[in-house]
Motif scaffolding. Structure first.
Motif, PDB file in Angstrom:
ATOM      1  N   GLY A 169      -7.234   7.956   2.990  1.00 59.10           N
ATOM      2  CA  GLY A 169      -5.979   7.365   3.186  1.00 59.10           C
ATOM      3  C   GLY A 169      -5.698   6.320   1.874  1.00 59.10           C
ATOM      4  N   CYS A 170      -6.635   5.962   1.471  1.00 61.12           N
ATOM      5  CA  CYS A 170      -6.832   4.874   0.271  1.00 61.12           C
ATOM      6  C   CYS A 170      -6.670   5.802  -1.073  1.00 61.12           C
ATOM      7  CB  CYS A 170      -7.909   4.003   0.474  1.00 61.12           C
ATOM      8  SG  CYS A 170      -8.098   2.820  -1.142  1.00 61.12           S
ATOM      9  N   VAL A 171      -5.930   5.638  -1.951  1.00 59.22           N
ATOM     10  CA  VAL A 171      -5.773   6.181  -3.234  1.00 59.22           C
ATOM     11  C   VAL A 171      -6.583   5.346  -4.346  1.00 59.22           C
ATOM     12  CG1 VAL A 171      -3.978   7.759  -2.527  1.00 59.22           C
ATOM     13  CG2 VAL A 171      -3.534   5.527  -3.712  1.00 59.22           C
ATOM     14  N   GLY A 172      -6.890   4.069  -3.886  1.00 62.33           N
ATOM     15  CA  GLY A 172      -7.671   3.219  -4.945  1.00 62.33           C
ATOM     16  C   GLY A 172      -6.875   2.687  -5.900  1.00 62.33           C
ATOM     17  N   CYS A 173      -5.580   2.656  -5.710  1.00 64.07           N
ATOM     18  CA  CYS A 173      -4.663   1.692  -6.663  1.00 64.07           C
ATOM     19  C   CYS A 173      -4.880   0.544  -6.829  1.00 64.07           C
ATOM     20  CB  CYS A 173      -3.077   1.989  -6.216  1.00 64.07           C
ATOM     21  SG  CYS A 173      -2.555   1.122  -4.641  1.00 64.07           S
ATOM     22  N   GLY A 174      -5.532  -0.244  -5.900  1.00 65.70           N
ATOM     23  CA  GLY A 174      -5.762  -1.823  -6.090  1.00 65.70           C
ATOM     24  C   GLY A 174      -4.581  -2.660  -5.851  1.00 65.70           C
ATOM     25  N   ARG A 175      -3.332  -2.215  -5.311  1.00 65.36           N
ATOM     26  CA  ARG A 175      -2.361  -3.086  -5.121  1.00 65.36           C
ATOM     27  C   ARG A 175      -2.735  -4.073  -3.782  1.00 65.36           C
ATOM     28  NH1 ARG A 175       0.624   1.810  -5.907  1.00 65.36           N
ATOM     29  NH2 ARG A 175       2.404   1.645  -7.468  1.00 65.36           N
ATOM     30  N   CYS A 176      -3.295  -3.679  -2.746  1.00 69.45           N
ATOM     31  CA  CYS A 176      -3.659  -4.629  -2.035  1.00 69.45           C
ATOM     32  C   CYS A 176      -4.562  -5.614  -2.259  1.00 69.45           C
ATOM     33  CB  CYS A 176      -4.214  -3.837  -0.730  1.00 69.45           C
ATOM     34  SG  CYS A 176      -5.958  -3.145  -1.311  1.00 69.45           S
ATOM     35  N   CYS A 191       0.878  -1.248   0.019  1.00 70.03           N
ATOM     36  CA  CYS A 191       0.002   0.008   0.016  1.00 70.03           C
ATOM     37  C   CYS A 191       0.823   1.237   0.027  1.00 70.03           C
ATOM     38  CB  CYS A 191      -0.938   0.169   1.214  1.00 70.03           C
ATOM     39  SG  CYS A 191      -1.845   1.573   1.342  1.00 70.03           S
ATOM     40  N   PRO A 192       0.670   2.156  -1.036  1.00 73.13           N
ATOM     41  CA  PRO A 192       1.380   3.347  -1.017  1.00 73.13           C
ATOM     42  C   PRO A 192       1.374   4.254   0.172  1.00 73.13           C
ATOM     43  CG  PRO A 192      -0.378   3.679  -2.607  1.00 73.13           C
ATOM     44  CD  PRO A 192      -0.303   1.964  -2.028  1.00 73.13           C
ATOM     45  N   THR A 193       0.242   4.213   1.008  1.00 68.11           N
ATOM     46  CA  THR A 193      -0.053   4.990   2.044  1.00 68.11           C
ATOM     47  C   THR A 193       0.108   4.516   3.288  1.00 68.11           C
ATOM     48  OG1 THR A 193      -2.442   4.761   2.185  1.00 68.11           O
ATOM     49  CG2 THR A 193      -1.620   6.118   0.753  1.00 68.11           C
ATOM     50  N   HIS A 214      -9.161  -2.211  11.418  1.00 62.73           N
ATOM     51  CA  HIS A 214      -8.123  -1.068  11.392  1.00 62.73           C
ATOM     52  C   HIS A 214      -7.704  -0.841  10.429  1.00 62.73           C
ATOM     53  CE1 HIS A 214      -5.457   1.983  13.235  1.00 62.73           C
ATOM     54  NE2 HIS A 214      -4.646   1.407  12.438  1.00 62.73           N
ATOM     55  N   PHE A 215      -6.804  -1.630   9.509  1.00 62.85           N
ATOM     56  CA  PHE A 215      -6.392  -1.259   8.293  1.00 62.85           C
ATOM     57  C   PHE A 215      -7.368  -0.571   7.289  1.00 62.85           C
ATOM     58  CE2 PHE A 215      -5.907  -2.829   3.469  1.00 62.85           C
ATOM     59  CZ  PHE A 215      -4.629  -2.003   3.308  1.00 62.85           C
ATOM     60  N   ILE A 216      -8.720  -1.048   7.452  1.00 65.21           N
ATOM     61  CA  ILE A 216      -9.552  -0.191   6.465  1.00 65.21           C
ATOM     62  C   ILE A 216     -10.259   1.183   7.215  1.00 65.21           C
ATOM     63  CG2 ILE A 216     -11.989  -0.604   5.522  1.00 65.21           C
ATOM     64  CD1 ILE A 216     -10.175  -2.582   4.502  1.00 65.21           C
ATOM     65  N   ASP A 223     -10.555  -8.665  -1.187  1.00 66.60           N
ATOM     66  CA  ASP A 223     -10.666  -7.662  -2.066  1.00 66.60           C
ATOM     67  C   ASP A 223     -11.101  -6.429  -1.194  1.00 66.60           C
ATOM     68  OD1 ASP A 223     -11.633  -5.880  -3.874  1.00 66.60           O
ATOM     69  OD2 ASP A 223     -11.896  -7.287  -5.553  1.00 66.60           O
ATOM     70  N   ILE A 224     -10.603  -5.332  -1.088  1.00 64.99           N
ATOM     71  CA  ILE A 224     -11.069  -4.120  -0.134  1.00 64.99           C
ATOM     72  C   ILE A 224     -12.248  -3.737  -0.745  1.00 64.99           C
ATOM     73  CG2 ILE A 224      -9.591  -2.320  -1.591  1.00 64.99           C
ATOM     74  CD1 ILE A 224      -9.288  -1.200   1.184  1.00 64.99           C
ATOM     75  N   ARG A 225     -12.379  -3.702  -2.299  1.00 66.09           N
ATOM     76  CA  ARG A 225     -13.793  -3.360  -2.744  1.00 66.09           C
ATOM     77  C   ARG A 225     -15.104  -4.173  -2.247  1.00 66.09           C
ATOM     78  NH1 ARG A 225     -11.731  -3.813  -8.722  1.00 66.09           N
ATOM     79  NH2 ARG A 225     -11.251  -5.731  -7.924  1.00 66.09           N
ATOM     80  N   HIS A 253      -8.725   2.946   9.436  1.00 64.77           N
ATOM     81  CA  HIS A 253      -7.586   4.001   9.205  1.00 64.77           C
ATOM     82  C   HIS A 253      -7.701   4.817   8.033  1.00 64.77           C
ATOM     83  CE1 HIS A 253      -3.255   5.240   9.861  1.00 64.77           C
ATOM     84  NE2 HIS A 253      -3.947   6.208  10.298  1.00 64.77           N
ATOM     85  N   LYS A 254      -7.701   4.062   6.766  1.00 68.31           N
ATOM     86  CA  LYS A 254      -7.834   4.658   5.516  1.00 68.31           C
ATOM     87  C   LYS A 254      -8.839   5.414   5.472  1.00 68.31           C
ATOM     88  CE  LYS A 254      -4.268   1.961   4.020  1.00 68.31           C
ATOM     89  NZ  LYS A 254      -3.021   2.294   4.387  1.00 68.31           N
ATOM     90  N   PHE A 255     -10.145   5.251   5.786  1.00 69.58           N
ATOM     91  CA  PHE A 255     -11.417   5.713   5.450  1.00 69.58           C
ATOM     92  C   PHE A 255     -11.960   6.617   6.322  1.00 69.58           C
ATOM     93  CE2 PHE A 255     -11.162   2.555   1.953  1.00 69.58           C
ATOM     94  CZ  PHE A 255     -11.550   3.375   1.027  1.00 69.58           C
TER      95      PHE A 255
HETATM   96  S1  SF4 Z   1      -6.305   0.451  -2.672  1.00 67.80           S
HETATM   97 FE1  SF4 Z   1      -5.420  -0.797  -1.379  1.00 67.80          FE
HETATM   98  S2  SF4 Z   1      -3.010  -0.400  -1.548  1.00 67.80           S
HETATM   99 FE2  SF4 Z   1      -4.028   1.091  -2.905  1.00 67.80          FE
HETATM  100  S3  SF4 Z   1      -4.142   2.706  -1.385  1.00 67.80           S
HETATM  101 FE3  SF4 Z   1      -6.127   1.736  -1.088  1.00 67.80          FE
HETATM  102  S4  SF4 Z   1      -5.665   0.342   0.663  1.00 67.80           S
HETATM  103 FE4  SF4 Z   1      -3.588   1.022  -0.236  1.00 67.80          FE
END
Ligand code: SF4
Ligand code: SF4
Ligand code: SF4
Ligand code: SF4
Lengths: 254, 361
Positions: free
Chosen positions: B332-339, B265-267, B315-317, B348-350, B319-321
């Motif tokens: 905090g999530c930029v939607g890159c989809g790497r995770c 995750c880039p963030t 917490h992961f989720i 799948d976070i979505r 924290h980002k949102f």
């Molecule tokens: S899509 Fe996943 S890896 Fe990308 S910023 Fe969001 S939480 Fe981090």
């Protein structure tokens, strides 16, 4: 600096960890000046079973006699370290657990009656209190040297519980599961080796053993399913767990 | 406001890259695709950039293809974090008399080349958290003098920047952005240096047809990256879901806590400190990335803040949102989809966000 007295003991194992310990001492000869080796049959001819600051045990317990030895060592030492996957979790010899040992002996030994072993294979921690467990088949020699250094100067290592994947990603290795479809046990296995197998493009087979803090049987089942989709059979998956994580297989009842 | 746009060819992209080093004397850093392997490093020429490969991504699956590639490279697991906030970093050198000296980060003067809008946005998130607080990040970040972004004409299957306003195009915080269309490349300046650089290229004002193609491509890209419930409603649902251990156990059932998601995750910016001690009692203090999905995270003397895995996944989720917006005013999530791609278990976070949204709303 006060020298600390050390004893190194071996139960059932291949001596690979003891070799790593010897390599570590050869690589850091200054350490030898700071420890007083009381018992280490692979290193010296004259050994004394006396009180120790630190006892290091390699290997798992496979017969009554071992249990007595372990209790004795525990009584003599301030700090006891289980060194390697055999001592910490059971080791490869655990693969025979569940089969009558007298049958197994016949496959290997010409005179099976000479081999004294019971049916179970027990990790050191199943019998006595362990103060520090080091996993790995074999252990990581550099980690070993760093721990001895810390203990010699009066410190203690920081234990971090995380998956091999953390090491793998920090090293910038492309995941073999995701990029190649190669089964890898990394997600459920303890970090510590520096992701050696994935760094050569192969999957981890779990020689540091399954993580012991945050997994339950359902999570193990999720991993089995995920790797099953990549072609790792259920039998092979559980054999790997048994071979390197027996004491957890017992406690998690998987 | 849309600034004036230009059109040129791929050769102009190469020229732009050369200008950064020859004219501005910058070290050009970007993803390099050399000997069939991809990593961050110094780009010596445009031939080293991954322009003719495509990353085929799906949950738990990643393939780089050359043959039949549309030449629409998005990203791989290494984010800018590997460069700006490295996995293992020296922090302090400590003498045996407890005197200490701070480690210095000196990356020279750098241009970032070809980063994606989501990654550009991740830098904003990092800036909010670390700039002028973390000396090592602050030095690394200050070394970046120019940012060249490649906008995403064709997002991957895991991209969802459109839901978060972080892509597929760049809006601010860059110097030049470019997008590769079917027969041309459009360029957009984002700063006065960017405008100056573009004046030195052989680019002309983009024609109406080109602008039409660009807008259509961006429109489609935006549609294909809208994958989340509406954000205010989502955040309300997340807020309400917080106390439901049962729900979070259910949504995290596949997660084994491997922390791949944190690492890619880039963030994600959490680290753990270690001392490497020498026998003369001097030491190097270093920090390593550490993920909130790992058991050690939240483990303190006397107890554990998040002993159960579902609590750490939650917490992961959250924290980002929910928490980043309070910390830095940005999700905090930029939607890159790497995770999503790099989770070996296919979490799948979505799906998590939809599942929470549906069961709470
Ligand atoms: S899509 Fe996943 S890896 Fe990308 S910023 Fe969001 S939480 Fe981090
Ligand atoms: S290769 Fe194995 S250890 Fe590395 S990230 Fe993938 S699953 Fe984890
Ligand atoms: S969500 Fe996936 S990548 Fe993240 S810790 Fe869980 S299993 Fe690992
Ligand atoms: S998430 Fe958006 S900005 Fe990032 S690579 Fe995908 S399409 Fe591009």
């Amino acid at each position: 600096m006060k020298r600390i007295s050390v004893g190194v003991f071996k139960l059932t194992s291949c001596s690979g960890c003891i070799n790593e310990l010897i390599y570590a001492l050869v690589k850091h000869p200054e350490l030898l000046k700071l420890i007083d080796v009381k018992y280490f049959t692979e290193l010296q001819d004259v050994n004394a079973l006396t009180e120790l600051n630190v006892a290091i045990v390699e290997g798992s317990c496979v017969r009554e006699e071992h249990e007595g030895i372990l209790k004795k060592i525990r009584g003599l030492s301030e700090v006891l370290i289980s060194m390697g996957t055999c001592a910490t979790l059971g080791g490869v010899q655990s693969l025979r657990v569940g089969v009558d040992v007298s049958e197994v002996k016949k496959y290997v030994y010409l005179n099976p009656e000479y081999v004294d072993a019971y049916n179970d294979v027990k990790a050191v921690g199943e019998l006595i209190q362990v103060d520090l467990s080091l996993r790995g088949c074999p252990v990581n020699g550099d980690a070993l040297a760093s721990i001895i250094k810390k203990i010699v100067i009066g410190g203690w290592p920081l234990e971090v519980y995380e998956s091999l994947c953390a090491d793998c990603k920090r090293a910038g290795i492309e995941c073999v599961v995701v990029a190649k479809g190669t089964p890898c046990l990394g997600p459920i296995v303890s970090a510590g080796c520096g992701a050696l197998c994935p760094s050569f493009g192969r999957g981890c087979y779990g020689c540091y053993g399954v993580k012991d803090k945050d997994l339950d049987p359902e999570k193990i089942f999720e991993m089995e399913k995920a790797l099953g989709r990549l072609g790792l059979s259920k039998d092979d998956f559980y054999s790997l767990l048994k071979g390197y994580s027996m004491s957890l297989v017992k406690s998690l009842k998987i | 406001m849309m600034s004036m746009m230009y059109e040129g060819s791929i050769r102009d992209v190469g020229k732009l890259l050369s200008l950064l080093s020859s004219l501005l004397n910058l070290k050009v850093i970007g993803l390099r695709y050399v000997n069939k392997s991809l990593s961050y490093g110094e780009l010596n020429s445009i031939d080293e950039a991954p322009l003719n490969v495509e990353d085929v991504q799906a949950p738990s699956s990643y393939k780089l293809v050359e043959e039949g590639a549309s030449g629409r490279f998005r990203h791989s697991f290494p984010s800018l974090k590997y460069f700006l906030y490295p996995p293992v970093q020296d922090v302090l050198y400590i003498g045996r008399d407890f005197s200490s000296r701070e480690a210095k980060v000196d990356l020279g003067d750098v241009a970032l080349f070809g980063i994606k809008p989501c990654d550009l946005h991740s830098m904003k998130v990092f800036d909010g958290i670390l700039m002028n607080r973390d000396p090592y990040y602050t030095s690394a970040r200050s070394s970046i003098k120019i940012v060249v972004v490649e906008e995403c004409v064709k997002p991957s299957k895991v991209c969802f920047c459109g839901s978060l306003g972080t892509g597929p195009w760049a809006s601010d915080g860059f110097d030049v952005a470019f997008a590769r269309l079917s027969n041309s490349v459009v360029f957009k300046p984002g700063s006065s240096i960017g405008s100056d650089l573009l004046k030195r290229l052989n680019v002309k004002r983009a024609s109406d047809e080109t602008m039409y193609e660009y807008r259509e491509a961006m429109d489609n890209a935006l549609k294909s990256t809208k994958a989340l419930p509406e954000l205010t409603a989502l955040n309300n649902a997340l807020e309400k879901s917080m106390g439901s251990g049962e729900l979070w156990t259910k949504v995290s059932r596949k997660c084994v806590g491997c922390s791949n998601c944190n690492m890619v995750c880039p963030t994600c910016f959490c680290t753990e400190f270690f001392d490497e001690v020498e026998l003369d009692e001097s030491a190097v203090r270093l920090r390593k990335w550490h993920g909130c999905l790992s058991y050690s995270y939240g483990l303190v003397a006397g107890g554990h803040f998040r002993p159960k895995l579902y609590m750490r996944y939650r917490h992961f989720i959250l924290h980002k949102f929910l928490f980043y917006p309070n910390q830095v005013g940005l999700i905090g999530c930029v939607g890159c989809g790497r995770c999503i791609t790099w989770c070996p278990l296919g979490v799948d976070i979505r799906e998590t966000l939809w599942e929470v949204f549906k069961s709470v709303s």
